[in-house]
Design an enzyme around this catalytic site. Structure first.
Site, mmCIF file in Angstrom:
data_model
loop_
_atom_site.group_PDB
_atom_site.id
_atom_site.type_symbol
_atom_site.label_atom_id
_atom_site.label_comp_id
_atom_site.label_asym_id
_atom_site.label_seq_id
_atom_site.Cartn_x
_atom_site.Cartn_y
_atom_site.Cartn_z
ATOM 1 N N CYS A 104 -5.247 20.978 50.033
ATOM 2 C CA CYS A 104 -5.405 20.573 51.424
ATOM 3 C C CYS A 104 -4.401 19.469 51.709
ATOM 4 C CB CYS A 104 -6.808 20.043 51.654
ATOM 5 S SG CYS A 104 -8.083 21.178 51.126
ATOM 6 N N ARG A 151 0.526 23.114 53.022
ATOM 7 C CA ARG A 151 -0.397 22.875 51.904
ATOM 8 C C ARG A 151 -1.647 23.740 51.994
ATOM 9 N NH1 ARG A 151 0.281 18.431 48.604
ATOM 10 N NH2 ARG A 151 -1.836 18.700 47.886
ATOM 11 N N TRP A 178 -7.448 24.222 52.648
ATOM 12 C CA TRP A 178 -7.277 25.441 51.842
ATOM 13 C C TRP A 178 -8.582 25.568 51.072
ATOM 14 C CZ3 TRP A 178 -7.154 26.954 46.669
ATOM 15 C CH2 TRP A 178 -6.547 28.194 46.410
ATOM 16 N N ASN A 238 -8.949 16.122 49.480
ATOM 17 C CA ASN A 238 -8.239 17.208 48.802
ATOM 18 C C ASN A 238 -8.648 17.143 47.344
ATOM 19 O OD1 ASN A 238 -6.418 19.080 47.779
ATOM 20 N ND2 ASN A 238 -4.794 17.543 47.584
ATOM 21 N N GLY A 239 -9.073 18.260 46.789
ATOM 22 C CA GLY A 239 -9.473 18.275 45.385
ATOM 23 C C GLY A 239 -10.755 19.067 45.221
ATOM 24 N N GLU A 251 10.036 37.004 38.383
ATOM 25 C CA GLU A 251 10.043 36.137 39.564
ATOM 26 C C GLU A 251 10.198 36.983 40.835
ATOM 27 O OE1 GLU A 251 9.196 33.392 40.446
ATOM 28 O OE2 GLU A 251 10.302 32.891 42.257
ATOM 29 N N LYS A 285 7.605 37.115 44.131
ATOM 30 C CA LYS A 285 7.998 36.891 45.530
ATOM 31 C C LYS A 285 7.510 38.048 46.411
ATOM 32 C CE LYS A 285 8.786 33.589 45.448
ATOM 33 N NZ LYS A 285 8.952 32.629 44.401
ATOM 34 N N GLU A 304 3.652 37.935 46.793
ATOM 35 C CA GLU A 304 3.017 36.838 47.517
ATOM 36 C C GLU A 304 3.351 36.807 49.004
ATOM 37 O OE1 GLU A 304 3.966 32.922 46.087
ATOM 38 O OE2 GLU A 304 6.061 33.421 45.823
ATOM 39 N N HIS A 326 5.839 53.275 27.129
ATOM 40 C CA HIS A 326 4.575 53.018 26.425
ATOM 41 C C HIS A 326 3.388 53.011 27.384
ATOM 42 C CE1 HIS A 326 6.837 52.270 22.800
ATOM 43 N NE2 HIS A 326 7.621 51.455 23.482
ATOM 44 N N LYS A 365 1.126 25.605 49.027
ATOM 45 C CA LYS A 365 2.349 25.198 48.350
ATOM 46 C C LYS A 365 2.056 24.512 47.023
ATOM 47 C CE LYS A 365 6.776 24.454 47.996
ATOM 48 N NZ LYS A 365 7.488 25.647 47.480
HETATM 49 C C1 F6R Z 1 5.519 30.941 44.033
HETATM 50 C C2 F6R Z 1 5.100 29.563 44.017
HETATM 51 C C3 F6R Z 1 4.042 29.181 43.048
HETATM 52 C C4 F6R Z 1 4.437 27.863 42.371
HETATM 53 C C5 F6R Z 1 3.322 27.395 41.445
HETATM 54 C C6 F6R Z 1 3.716 26.134 40.701
HETATM 55 O O1 F6R Z 1 6.468 31.178 45.013
HETATM 56 O O2 F6R Z 1 5.577 28.761 44.760
HETATM 57 O O3 F6R Z 1 3.853 30.181 42.103
HETATM 58 O O4 F6R Z 1 5.620 28.081 41.654
HETATM 59 O O5 F6R Z 1 2.172 27.155 42.189
HETATM 60 O O6 F6R Z 1 4.042 25.103 41.571
HETATM 61 P P1 F6R Z 1 4.835 23.845 41.065
HETATM 62 O O7 F6R Z 1 6.198 24.292 40.682
HETATM 63 O O8 F6R Z 1 4.827 22.887 42.209
HETATM 64 O O9 F6R Z 1 4.094 23.327 39.872
#
Ligand code: F6R
Length: 613
Positions: free
Chosen positions: A2, A28, A75, A101-102, A485, A489, A492, A508, A608
């Site tokens: 949050c 966030r 969130w 937040n938490g 990766e 992308k 998500e 396999h 984020k």
């Molecule tokens: C994917 C993404 C998340 C972050 C993950 C770790 O696009 O942004 O998978 O990579 O939550 O976040 P950080 O790097 O801030 O620890």
């Protein structure tokens, strides 16, 4: 996850400052929003399920008068998104408002105690309990701050909290434990916030709070205390002043610059961010210190979450192939599987863009508890990771606002490649002149990334994946990590089930899914010519095969059924392949999301920075 903002001003109505802060914080969390404002007489709360813009216009927040206030973007953790679960939450009398937040681990116990004591809890959240707990403690305390501190000492888990109390209309109380919280020191006002972008338009003077700190701000005063076994101990003024640091990046760096979405802005920024990572770190003596740790440790564990974990996979590849050092990649939330095997002769490299990811910090704490030394790799100065690690290096990629990590992935790779090269020197594998040559070759990365972005924008269709709901993104060697990766992308932000595994595994099992036109993308890096066989296997079964590769890397045999996408040449240097291939998949995910009508900056269910377990 949050976002929190609180502002108290000597003479300004704070609602417009809070509105802007909420817009900056929306990345966030964005399932509900709320504001509390105190005018001279009472505290009033507005809150609703939904996004920030609709909330601000629906309640005309900017026109509300009052010189102290709180804002929150949620969130959901405890309780679904709803008006009643939105923050701020209040005590029974409606005099105390709390944003948080938490996650409180002792939520169930606290709730039953409070209910037994006659509190009526109206929401499903853990946050509401904090308001009631403070209210309860006021009966046993001589001041509101004492009640607040007593309540905080009963919380278990993670929290960043901001609280206003109707009886003290010019004051905001705060506390932090394992969730980020900073103070913005202003002229005629002070602020608290979960993230610097929320307040950077108003002040660049920031104090990062430590776990276990709590206190209050008024328009002219910042007081911080530590909760110790002996009670509250105030952080003295000199120490507090020395902790103020100045934010150097600009407000523009955190705004969209005419791009419709932050994600596209940040993809396009990669030539600059990769250059900044390279130039800002290439001569940093910290890299040498890290390299010498990595060259001499018993074991190297590389940990992180999501995209940062994928950058960690690339790191393990370069550590082995450039520096001859074996390392163990570990998803941070799985740290327990190695905890007992770690000792003080080991080094943990923890990678986190935000430096605040709960899982990564928990792993760091657990491994530190075993005596391992921790190297932090982060983008955020003053983040929890930078403070908990023994040595920290910074990505210097600039703020990343889009929820999906893009520019920070390529910056992480750049930084970790530099570390791998220096480790090779410390390990005696490369001499000075070879190191110099390896480092010099990396200077090509910004131009490669720029060209890759340009070509990708041109060649990728808006609905590249058509109506397909699944796709495979495959690679071998280094390409397997880039593919992982890429798949993240696409999942998500475009909500397409993209699966990634090393291409040799197809036979396999996974190849059973292939039928006509099933999309299969290959990230073909120059270390793995064997991938040609896997491309042929897929093409032979009618898959729609796309091979993305650097132009100067020739597959040993042509596969006429596959579409070959030529990305910029990488001078036959495997260290440069990630910059040629990664933007293709970022842009594919972006275009696919936008064409399907999704907002790539706000993927559903995501935030984020994941500051919960
Ligand atoms: C994917 C993404 C998340 C972050 C993950 C770790 O696009 O942004 O998978 O990579 O939550 O976040 P950080 O790097 O801030 O620890």
């Amino acid at each position: 996850m949050c976002g929190i903002i609180g502002v108290c001003s000597v003479d300004r109505n704070v609602a417009p400052m809070i509105s802007l802060g909420l817009r900056r914080l929306e990345y966030r969390g964005y399932d509900s929003v709320g504001v509390a404002i105190i005018d001279e007489r009472n505290v009033q709360v507005w809150k609703a399920k939904g996004d920030v813009d609709s909330f601000l216009s629906r309640f005309k927040i900017d026109s509300i008068a009052g010189k102290t206030g709180l804002g929150h973007t949620r969130w959901a953790t405890h309780g679904p998104p709803s008006d009643v679960n939105a923050h701020p939450h209040m005590d029974c009398r409606g005099k105390i408002a709390v944003v948080h937040n938490g996650v409180l681990r002792n939520f169930v116990t606290l709730r039953s105690i409070l209910e037994l004591r006659g509190h009526s809890i109206v929401s499903d959240t853990d946050t509401e309990l904090i308001a009631h707990l403070i209210e309860d403690e006021t009966q046993f305390s001589s001041s509101f701050f004492e009640a607040f501190a007593r309540a905080v000492s009963r919380l278990e888990g993670s929290y960043a909290i901001a609280v206003v109390n109707e009886e003290e209309p010019h004051r905001i109380y705060f506390a932090r434990m394992k969730s980020p919280l900073v103070i913005g020191v202003g002229g005629g006002f002070n602020a608290v916030a979960s993230d610097i972008p929320a307040i950077v338009e108003y002040t660049r003077r920031i104090i990062v709070l430590n776990d276990g700190e709590l206190g209050w701000i008024t328009p002219g005063e910042v007081r911080v205390f530590r909760l110790t076994d002996e009670g509250l101990v105030e952080v003295d003024r000199e120490e507090l002043l020395s902790r103020i640091f100045f934010i150097e990046w600009s407000v523009e760096a955190a705004s969209k610059h005419g791009y419709p979405y932050f994600m596209m802005k940040e993809i396009v920024e990669q030539p600059d961010s990769v250059r900044s990572t390279y130039e800002g770190n290439v001569s940093d003596p910290v890299l040498k210190a890290i390299a010498s740790l990595l060259a001499t440790s018993d074991n190297i564990i590389v940990t992180g979450a999501g995209t940062s974990y994928h950058a960690g996979l690339v790191f393990t590849y370069y550590l082995a192939n450039i520096a001859g050092r074996h390392s163990i990649p570990l998803i941070a939330s799985e740290y327990k599987i190695l905890e007992r095997a770690v000792s003080k002769r080991d080094v943990v490299v923890a990678i986190s863009q935000s430096g605040e990811t709960f899982d990564t910090l928990e792993a760091v704490r657990a491994f530190k508890g075993k005596g391992a030394r921790v190297v932090g790799v982060t983008n955020v100065v003053g983040s929890a990771l930078s403070r908990e690690a023994d040595i920290t290096v910074y990505m210097r990629a600039g703020p990343e606002i889009g929820v999906a990590a893009t520019k920070t992935f390529t910056s992480q790779i750049m930084l970790l490649t530099l570390i791998s090269i220096y480790t090779a020197r410390e390990a005696g594998l490369l001499g000075d002149s070879e190191v110099e040559a390896e480092i010099a070759s990396l200077a090509e990365a910004p131009d490669i990334v720029r060209e890759s972005i340009e070509r990708s924008i041109e060649v990728i269709n808006d609905r590249e994946l058509g109506e397909h709901r699944s796709a495979y993104i495959l690679g071998r060697g280094l390409g397997a990590h880039i593919a992982k990766e890429a798949a993240l992308k696409i999942k998500e932000i475009a909500y397409v089930h993209a699966e990634s595994y090393p291409a040799g595994e197809s036979k396999h099992g996974p190849i059973a899914l292939i039928d006509k036109e099933f999309p299969v993308y290959f990230a073909a890096t120059r270390d793995s010519p064997e991938i040609t066989g896997n491309i042929m296997e897929m093409a032979a079964r009618g898959a729609r095969v796309v091979v993305v590769k650097p132009e100067d890397y020739k597959l040993p045999v042509g596969v006429k059924e596959a579409k070959i996408v030529e990305m910029p040449p990488t001078k036959k240097d495997i260290k440069l392949d990630p910059y040629a291939l990664t933007p293709y998949f970022q842009i594919l995910a972006y275009k696919e999301a936008v064409a399907r009508g999704y907002n790539p900056d706000k993927p559903r269910n995501l935030a984020k920075t994941v500051t919960v377990e």
